[in-house]
Design an enzyme around this catalytic site. Structure first.
Site, mmCIF file in Angstrom:
data_model
loop_
_atom_site.group_PDB
_atom_site.id
_atom_site.type_symbol
_atom_site.label_atom_id
_atom_site.label_comp_id
_atom_site.label_asym_id
_atom_site.label_seq_id
_atom_site.Cartn_x
_atom_site.Cartn_y
_atom_site.Cartn_z
ATOM 1 N N GLU A 1 -4.958 15.647 0.976
ATOM 2 C CA GLU A 1 -5.252 14.255 1.316
ATOM 3 C C GLU A 1 -4.508 13.816 2.572
ATOM 4 O OE1 GLU A 1 -4.445 12.027 -2.215
ATOM 5 O OE2 GLU A 1 -6.373 12.533 -3.148
ATOM 6 N N HIS B 1 -11.344 7.674 -3.844
ATOM 7 C CA HIS B 1 -10.786 7.795 -5.198
ATOM 8 C C HIS B 1 -11.725 7.211 -6.264
ATOM 9 C CE1 HIS B 1 -7.018 8.698 -3.080
ATOM 10 N NE2 HIS B 1 -6.631 9.238 -4.208
#
Length: 224
Positions: free
Chosen positions: A143, A176
């Site tokens: 990420e 997410h």
């Protein structure tokens, strides 16, 4: 943007698709042989761990000797001795930011509930302790490379740093798929982007991200 960065984005997309494909295959398998939900979750989580580790290794290879093409890459890096203090301070800033935005989210939503994304991860971790490798080490690494080094870094070539940080943070939050906590994830993305930009070292934001996830995973394990 550097061609290698495009390849890194492609690898990340492949990781996500392949990980989802594993879920689909296990669901199909359950139609033909008796597999409990817990067994299925362990199989899926182990599959995801393997896919993400392979993906992280490929990303590391792509990063080797990659030319400095983003504004941040071309800036001098902060000394490691000083960067360590930014990691320590960054963890505190991240948790304070998380607490503030979680409170605001609770006020907006009329109550404080655990992030659905976090709850799902803690559920998998409870069934498969090996999942800690993905939560704490592999996922934060990917990420930070994707959303900070690649996306945020590339955007700084096209727009002011603050705008680039906000855009990359929103993308980080959206990916997410926990939209009730969009503000929290966006704020965390801004924190990670700030410390990456301030130190010019991606491993500083990675360390902060990793330590945050480690604390959350530990707290979740103790609750279970």
């Amino acid at each position: 943007m550097n061609k290698r960065y495009w390849w890194i984005l492609a690898v990340y997309l492949i990781i996500q698709i392949t990980s989802s494909l594993g879920v689909f295959c296990v669901m199909v398998m359950k139609q033909f042989r008796p597999v409990s939900d817990q067994q299925a979750n362990v199989i899926i989580s182990n599959w995801s761990i393997g896919i993400f580790i392979i993906g992280a290794f490929i990303v590391l290879l792509l990063l080797r000797n990659a030319p400095s093409t983003t504004y941040i890459d071309r800036q001098p890096k902060m000394a490691w001795t000083k960067s360590i203090w930014f990691i320590i301070g960054g963890v505190f800033v991240a948790f304070i930011t998380q607490a503030i935005t979680s409170t605001i989210t609770a006020i907006i939503n009329g109550g404080l509930e655990q992030s659905e994304n976090t709850a799902n991860l803690m559920g998998v971790l409870f069934e498969n302790p090996l999942f800690i490798v993905l939560i704490v080490f592999v996922a934060p690494f990917l990420e930070e490379i994707i959303f900070r080094k690649v996306i945020f870094g590339a955007l700084t070539n096209k727009m002011p740093v603050a705008s680039a940080a906000l855009v990359s943070a929103v993308i980080f939050a959206v990916i997410h798929f926990d939209f009730s906590y969009l503000l929290v994830y966006t704020a965390m993305g801004l924190v990670f982007a700030y410390f990456y930009y301030k130190t010019k070292r991606i491993y500083v934001s990675y360390a902060i991200h990793m330590l945050m996830n480690a604390v959350v995973a530990l707290a979740g394990s103790l609750q279970n």
